[in-house]
Design an enzyme around this catalytic site. Structure first.
Site, PDB file in Angstrom:
ATOM      1  N   LEU A  60      22.193  40.140  46.376  1.00  0.00           N
ATOM      2  CA  LEU A  60      21.943  40.014  44.902  1.00  0.00           C
ATOM      3  C   LEU A  60      22.927  38.748  44.199  1.00  0.00           C
ATOM      4  O   LEU A  60      22.390  38.277  43.264  1.00  0.00           O
ATOM      5  CB  LEU A  60      22.135  41.254  44.148  1.00  0.00           C
ATOM      6  CG  LEU A  60      21.206  42.570  44.313  1.00  0.00           C
ATOM      7  CD1 LEU A  60      21.755  43.684  43.781  1.00  0.00           C
ATOM      8  CD2 LEU A  60      19.722  42.175  43.996  1.00  0.00           C
ATOM      9  N   GLY A  61      23.973  38.627  45.076  1.00  0.00           N
ATOM     10  CA  GLY A  61      24.909  37.654  44.685  1.00  0.00           C
ATOM     11  C   GLY A  61      26.296  37.960  45.257  1.00  0.00           C
ATOM     12  O   GLY A  61      26.396  39.012  46.193  1.00  0.00           O
ATOM     13  N   GLY A  88      30.228  37.744  44.958  1.00  0.00           N
ATOM     14  CA  GLY A  88      31.619  37.732  43.937  1.00  0.00           C
ATOM     15  C   GLY A  88      32.947  37.321  44.748  1.00  0.00           C
ATOM     16  O   GLY A  88      32.804  37.105  46.079  1.00  0.00           O
ATOM     17  N   GLY A 105      33.232  39.495  47.858  1.00  0.00           N
ATOM     18  CA  GLY A 105      32.250  39.708  48.990  1.00  0.00           C
ATOM     19  C   GLY A 105      30.736  39.507  48.374  1.00  0.00           C
ATOM     20  O   GLY A 105      30.619  39.022  47.323  1.00  0.00           O
ATOM     21  N   VAL A 158      26.931  41.316  47.231  1.00  0.00           N
ATOM     22  CA  VAL A 158      26.425  42.666  46.838  1.00  0.00           C
ATOM     23  C   VAL A 158      25.152  42.561  47.202  1.00  0.00           C
ATOM     24  O   VAL A 158      24.251  41.685  46.907  1.00  0.00           O
ATOM     25  CB  VAL A 158      26.337  42.723  45.340  1.00  0.00           C
ATOM     26  CG1 VAL A 158      25.630  43.893  44.767  1.00  0.00           C
ATOM     27  CG2 VAL A 158      27.985  42.492  44.615  1.00  0.00           C
ATOM     28  N   LYS A 167      39.877  42.937  55.626  1.00  0.00           N
ATOM     29  CA  LYS A 167      40.621  42.031  56.641  1.00  0.00           C
ATOM     30  C   LYS A 167      41.093  40.614  55.942  1.00  0.00           C
ATOM     31  O   LYS A 167      41.914  40.139  55.802  1.00  0.00           O
ATOM     32  CB  LYS A 167      39.810  41.868  57.620  1.00  0.00           C
ATOM     33  CG  LYS A 167      40.404  42.251  58.996  1.00  0.00           C
ATOM     34  CD  LYS A 167      39.599  41.808  60.219  1.00  0.00           C
ATOM     35  CE  LYS A 167      40.406  42.116  61.554  1.00  0.00           C
ATOM     36  NZ  LYS A 167      39.350  42.206  62.721  1.00  0.00           N
ATOM     37  N   ASP A 220      38.907  42.598  33.411  1.00  0.00           N
ATOM     38  CA  ASP A 220      38.227  41.388  33.623  1.00  0.00           C
ATOM     39  C   ASP A 220      37.039  41.213  32.721  1.00  0.00           C
ATOM     40  O   ASP A 220      35.932  41.373  33.293  1.00  0.00           O
ATOM     41  CB  ASP A 220      38.212  41.660  35.155  1.00  0.00           C
ATOM     42  CG  ASP A 220      37.512  40.132  35.802  1.00  0.00           C
ATOM     43  OD1 ASP A 220      37.823  38.995  34.949  1.00  0.00           O
ATOM     44  OD2 ASP A 220      37.065  40.112  36.869  1.00  0.00           O
TER      45      ASP A 220
HETATM   46  N1  LIG Z   1      25.051  47.498  40.358  1.00  0.00           N
HETATM   47  C1  LIG Z   1      24.553  45.952  40.342  1.00  0.00           C
HETATM   48  N2  LIG Z   1      23.209  45.775  40.231  1.00  0.00           N
HETATM   49  C2  LIG Z   1      22.640  44.775  40.470  1.00  0.00           C
HETATM   50  N3  LIG Z   1      23.299  43.668  40.688  1.00  0.00           N
HETATM   51  C3  LIG Z   1      24.691  43.611  40.856  1.00  0.00           C
HETATM   52  C4  LIG Z   1      25.067  45.118  40.720  1.00  0.00           C
HETATM   53  N4  LIG Z   1      26.707  44.760  40.778  1.00  0.00           N
HETATM   54  C5  LIG Z   1      26.804  43.296  41.032  1.00  0.00           C
HETATM   55  N5  LIG Z   1      25.584  42.806  40.919  1.00  0.00           N
HETATM   56  C6  LIG Z   1      25.429  41.245  40.863  1.00  0.00           C
HETATM   57  O1  LIG Z   1      25.974  40.617  42.109  1.00  0.00           O
HETATM   58  C7  LIG Z   1      26.568  39.792  42.168  1.00  0.00           C
HETATM   59  C8  LIG Z   1      28.222  39.747  42.319  1.00  0.00           C
HETATM   60  O2  LIG Z   1      28.829  40.894  41.587  1.00  0.00           O
HETATM   61  P1  LIG Z   1      30.498  40.887  41.961  1.00  0.00           P
HETATM   62  O3  LIG Z   1      30.761  41.777  41.185  1.00  0.00           O
HETATM   63  O4  LIG Z   1      30.713  41.055  43.368  1.00  0.00           O
HETATM   64  O5  LIG Z   1      30.927  39.438  41.559  1.00  0.00           O
HETATM   65  P2  LIG Z   1      31.288  38.950  40.066  1.00  0.00           P
HETATM   66  O6  LIG Z   1      31.749  40.118  39.061  1.00  0.00           O
HETATM   67  O7  LIG Z   1      30.114  37.764  39.806  1.00  0.00           O
HETATM   68  O8  LIG Z   1      32.496  37.801  40.353  1.00  0.00           O
HETATM   69  P3  LIG Z   1      33.899  38.325  40.497  1.00  0.00           P
HETATM   70  O9  LIG Z   1      34.003  39.707  41.281  1.00  0.00           O
HETATM   71  O10 LIG Z   1      34.396  37.131  41.366  1.00  0.00           O
HETATM   72  O11 LIG Z   1      34.545  38.617  39.243  1.00  0.00           O
HETATM   73  C9  LIG Z   1      26.460  39.334  40.520  1.00  0.00           C
HETATM   74  O12 LIG Z   1      25.515  38.451  40.462  1.00  0.00           O
HETATM   75  C10 LIG Z   1      26.187  40.629  39.928  1.00  0.00           C
HETATM   76  O13 LIG Z   1      25.061  40.298  38.742  1.00  0.00           O
END
Ligand SMILES: Nc1ncnc2c1ncn2[C@@H]1O[C@H](COP(=O)(O)OP(=O)(O)OP(=O)(O)O)[C@@H](O)[C@H]1O
Length: 931
Positions: free
Chosen positions: A92-93, A95, A98, A100, A119, A214
């Site tokens: 899905l994306g 961050g 790592g 998601v 790690k 955040d």
């Molecule tokens: N519960 C969820 N359902 C659908 N998509 C999700 C969910 N949680 C996270 N994502 C998607 O996964 C991607 C990565 O999310 P993640 O929280 O790891 O990183 P981030 O918040 O974008 O960045 P960072 O953690 O560096 O602030 C994002 O695009 C987010 O929209």
């Protein structure tokens, strides 16, 4: 420089907004140093790539027992199977932790699984435990639900409910690209604000208090219904017992959103969270990023909001209003109130900021006062199978096809290309955008089968066919066309490239009987940009200006969708009003009619005409052939259009016989002269005597006789009964600009209206440089124009007419010589004969202002009857209220000589004198003359 990916979408080259690391940065705004860390990492130490080079000493995972007690532990195998062994198509994306992945558990439920590599990040800084602990503690509809967790060697997994609407940041980015077909309207943004604030308020009002740390748009996720939920609690922490703050040693967050006080001191408070949330609201209002890659400085960060809004400097509200994201189609009043709230939230001092509970209440009130429009926009209607939308501009067919708006995050199984009309395919196969290259995926153990369509996807209505282009040969098959007539830039269609002279609109082969087309800047972007190249003038055209519904039984109709004025045959069509579209109807955009299009039920005629005029323009026409109709006989054609349609049954293609009488009646009602009139007075399409509302819903309301606001209570200079009757029967008013700051232009160029608001409760006229750019440019002297706001005031009908200033510049209402200063955002009544004086910077008194620039408000049929001998002399710019100074002094003197008791109503002529008399009259009026 590096390409920054977020949720599968690649954004600007350059550094991603990074978390804050110690030492705290300097003064805000724009004070984050240039040497910001370039690698995105969520937690300050160690940085992921460094950690990989110097492996951490191996440590057994901690706290498993404790976590097991508070949250469900999944097996690694189950999660692995649910994601097809972490297949790339399920990602899905990514961050800072790592990636998601989307997964389907054994019971069929869909989840999002965040994979964290201890790690790489280190157990302490991964945020894994914090997130499990925090999310296990809270259950709230606006906080993402953690279903459980898993561990496998040095990997940790967090299992969440799947929020398939993607995150807000992505949603904003997509809404900026017209080609993505994923608008993000004001009511959706407002609802996101309320939801997210509610989730955060729950955390802050719990005991002990919990802090997210955040807050940013990327951490606000949307479910498939559009409900927003706060996510990403890796940095979250709780206060001790009743403490109102926490002081942290690792100052983390995201630049642009993080409160400057927090980043300096490490002190997390509700106020610091409010600050971040305020930045999110400003981001949603303006579409600007709190922090983004600076294209001009490699590695630098641009603080777009701080630069554009300068939230800590006076005038921030106006700057925010001037930078509203047009894609959202914000109602001005709502935007202003929301901006005020946001600016309070980002106030420099913590104590001056509201608390979350206040924000929630204020946002809820705004949600109630500004509900989602009852008729869904075209964007939403696209989910309904019977309402496909086709855009048939050749340029737009080159752009990527729009995606399903509700599922921006989910990897979609390959869908068969939508069926296109065969003729179109044969003649000019549309260019298919290449699928985006997938990043190299680790080879899965087994070749995964393509993901099965989710139950949700199965239940979803059939995919709406994508916009198609009608090649020249196929134009005869188009069902409707919108032909260019004229615009502020091009007097006639012959000045345009042939392909821009008519937009052809056609349903797909397999479409059912009825279909609709959305028309506006987001739908036919290239065409509108070509027709109206001036960006300021483009603002008069809404992104979704109107929708044409083609009903094979009831005929074609037009429903206004945007807030930009749309006129039909010179008559203003209020928002959400629906009117039958006659063949040849002229559709105008904006008060100054920046663009006029003609509706053609059978575009083959236009096609031929366009071809002829193109041939003529390019010199290809036969020298002996008669001049092309379109270029030479436009006026005659306009007049003949309804006649032609009545006389030629073939032009009625697709129109039921049943509707002919109705259509003919409509064509007669909207007589050819209406079209002529609209064109003759192009700068003011609503100009002209007979302007009335089109088919309206709801029906006209009766005028309330509420004593406080009745015309009688306002001491009308007319006989009370006469005034009431006239007001009740008149729904028209006009505004005329006068004063020394007005250039000598004909009245028609400094007038708005006559127009009608009364029958449409939520219909509002906005006045300002932004709304009538042409009028202001033509009628106001440049030295005054410089001081004029883009949004000046609005006039709406609520029992009586009400005026509401929208600018921080002073505005006065002058009535019978008495001036009151209008307060921004609070409305006052307005009656015929009132003057609205505009402070233009140097003229900060009503006396001076009325002299230099003022609007005269007149309700049609209630014009004041001036006494003999005291008539307004002709204005240098034409008939109207403008007076020469010498004349004003003369009549004011004569007025002052007549004693008037404050109780006795003044004569209309005297009122007129005083309201037009300039500085001396005003000073006298305050000393008792005006009552
Ligand atoms: N519960 C969820 N359902 C659908 N998509 C999700 C969910 N949680 C996270 N994502 C998607 O996964 C991607 C990565 O999310 P993640 O929280 O790891 O990183 P981030 O918040 O974008 O960045 P960072 O953690 O560096 O602030 C994002 O695009 C987010 O929209």
């Amino acid at each position: 420089m590096y390409q920054w990916q977020h949720g599968g979408v690649a954004y600007a080259q350059g550094p991603r907004p990074v978390p804050i690391v110690q030492p705290p940065y300097g003064q805000y705004p724009g004070a984050y140093p240039q040497q910001l860390p370039q690698q995105p990492h969520h937690h300050p130490q160690p940085q992921p790539h460094l950690a990989q080079q110097q492996p951490q000493p191996e440590r057994p995972p901690r706290h498993s027992t404790q976590l097991r007690e508070i949250s469900l532990e999944y097996s690694y195998e189950e999660l692995s199977a649910s994601t097809q062994q972490w297949h790339e198509s399920q990602r899905l994306g990514s961050g800072s932790y790592g990636s998601v992945f989307k997964g389907e558990l054994a019971d069929g439920s869909e989840v999002a699984i965040k994979a964290i590599d201890l790690k790489a990040l280190g157990a302490e800084s991964s945020g894994f435990e914090e997130e499990v602990q925090m999310l296990s503690k809270f259950r709230h509809p606006n906080l993402v639900t953690l279903l459980g967790w898993a561990k496998h060697n040095y990997k940790r997994y967090l299992v969440y409910e799947l929020l398939s609407g993607g995150d807000c940041f992505q949603r904003l980015q997509k809404s900026k690209k017209a080609s993505a077909g994923c608008p993000f309207f004001w009511f959706e943004r407002l609802s996101v604000c309320l939801d997210a604030a509610a989730g955060l308020s729950h955390m802050h009002n719990s005991k002990p208090k919990a802090f997210h740390r955040d807050i940013k748009s990327a951490n606000i996720l949307l479910d498939r219904h559009g409900t927003a939920k706060m996510a990403d609690f890796g940095l979250s922490c709780s206060a001790r017992s009743d403490s109102l703050h926490v002081t942290v040693s690792n100052i983390s967050g995201t630049p642009g959103y993080a409160c400057p006080l927090y980043s300096q001191t490490g002190r997390v408070t509700e106020g610091s969270e409010i600050y971040s949330f305020g930045m999110v609201i400003l981001e949603l209002l303006t579409g600007l990023a709190p922090a983004t890659a600076d294209k001009t400085r490699p590695g630098g960060i641009a603080y777009q909001i701080a630069e554009a809004v300068a939230q800590h400097s006076p005038g921030a509200l106006d700057r925010c209003m001037a930078h509203l994201d047009v894609n959202a189609e914000w109602p001005s009043e709502l935007a202003r109130e929301l901006a005020e709230l946001a600016l309070r939230a980002v106030y420099a001092k913590d104590e001056g900021r509201p608390r979350f509970i206040e924000l929630v209440r204020a946002l809820r009130k705004l949600n109630e006062r500004f509900p989602k429009p009852s008729q869904p926009s075209t964007f939403h209607m696209r989910a309904v199978p019977q309402v496909p939308q086709h855009l048939v501009s050749p340029e737009q067919a080159q752009q990527p096809q729009p995606q399903q708006p509700q599922q921006p995050q989910q990897p979609q199984p390959q869908q068969p290309a939508p069926a296109k009309p065969q003729l179109q395919q044969a003649a000019n196969p549309p260019v298919q955008p290449k699928p985006a290259a997938q990043p190299a995926a680790p080879a899965p153990a087994q070749a995964p089968s393509p993901p099965a369509p989710s139950p949700e996807a199965v239940a979803r209505p059939a995919k709406v066919p994508s916009p198609v282009v009608l090649p020249a040969l196929a134009r005869a098959s188009a069902t409707f066309g919108l032909e260019f007539v004229s615009s502020a830039a091009f007097a006639e269609s012959a000045e345009l490239a042939a392909e821009l002279r008519c937009l052809f609109l056609a349903p797909p082969d397999d479409s059912p009987g009825n279909f609709s087309f959305a028309v506006g800047r987001s739908h036919q972007q290239k065409a509108f940009e070509a027709w109206v190249p001036d960006i300021e003038k483009q603002c008069c055209i809404s992104r979704t200006a109107f929708e044409v519904v083609c009903d094979k039984v009831a005929g074609a109709s037009l429903t206004v969708k945007g807030s930009g004025l749309v006129t039909l045959d010179g008559r203003p069509a209020p928002k959400e009003a629906t009117a039958a579209l006659r063949p040849g109807a002229l559709i105008g955009f904006g008060l100054d009619t920046v663009l006029t299009l003609r509706f053609l039920p059978d575009p083959s005629a236009a096609s031929a005409a366009s071809a002829a005029s193109a041939a003529s323009a390019s010199g290809c026409g036969s020298p002996s052939s008669p001049p092309p109709k379109r270029t030479v006989r436009r006026a005659e054609e306009e007049e003949a259009m309804p006649e032609l349609d009545r006389s030629s049954p073939s032009r009625r293609a697709g129109w039921s016989e049943d509707v002919k009488p109705k259509e003919e009646k409509e064509a007669q009602r909207l007589s050819p002269s209406a079209g002529r009139e609209a064109r003759a007075h192009r700068p003011t399409a609503v100009d002209g005597g007979e302007v009335h509302l089109l088919t309206l819903s709801p029906p006209p309301r009766k005028v309330s006789r509420d004593a406080s606001s009745s015309p009688r209570a306002l001491r009308s200079p007319m006989s009370a009964q006469g005034f009431d009757d006239r007001l009740a029967s008149s729904s028209m008013f006009r505004l005329e600009l006068s004063g020394d700051g007005v250039l000598e232009v004909p009245l028609s160029r400094r007038r708005i209206g006559p127009m009608c608001l009364r029958q449409q409760p939520d219909c509002t006229l906005f006045v300002g440089r932004k709304h009538q750019p042409e009028l202001h440019k033509q009628a106001v002297a440049p030295e005054c124009l410089r001081f004029m706001s883009r949004d000046h005031f609005s006039i709406a009908w609520e029992v009586g007419f009400r005026i509401r200033p929208l600018t921080s510049n002073p505005i006065w209402r002058l009535r019978r010589g008495a001036a009151i200063e209008l307060q921004r955002n609070s409305s006052e009544d307005l009656v015929s004969g009132d003057r609205i004086a505009l402070g233009t910077g140097s003229d900060n008194s009503p006396d001076a202002a009325v002299q230099s620039l003022c609007w005269l408000f007149t309700v049609e049929g209630t014009e004041l009857q001036a006494d003999e001998g005291c008539r307004t002399p002709p204005s240098p710019g034409g008939a109207g209220p403008r007076v020469s100074e010498e004349w004003a002094i003369r009549v004011v003197r004569s007025a002052m000589e007549r004693p008037v008791s404050p109780e006795s109503p003044m004569s209309p002529a005297r009122e007129r004198l005083l309201s037009e008399g300039g500085p001396k009259a005003k000073s006298k009026s305050r000393s008792g003359l005006g009552g």
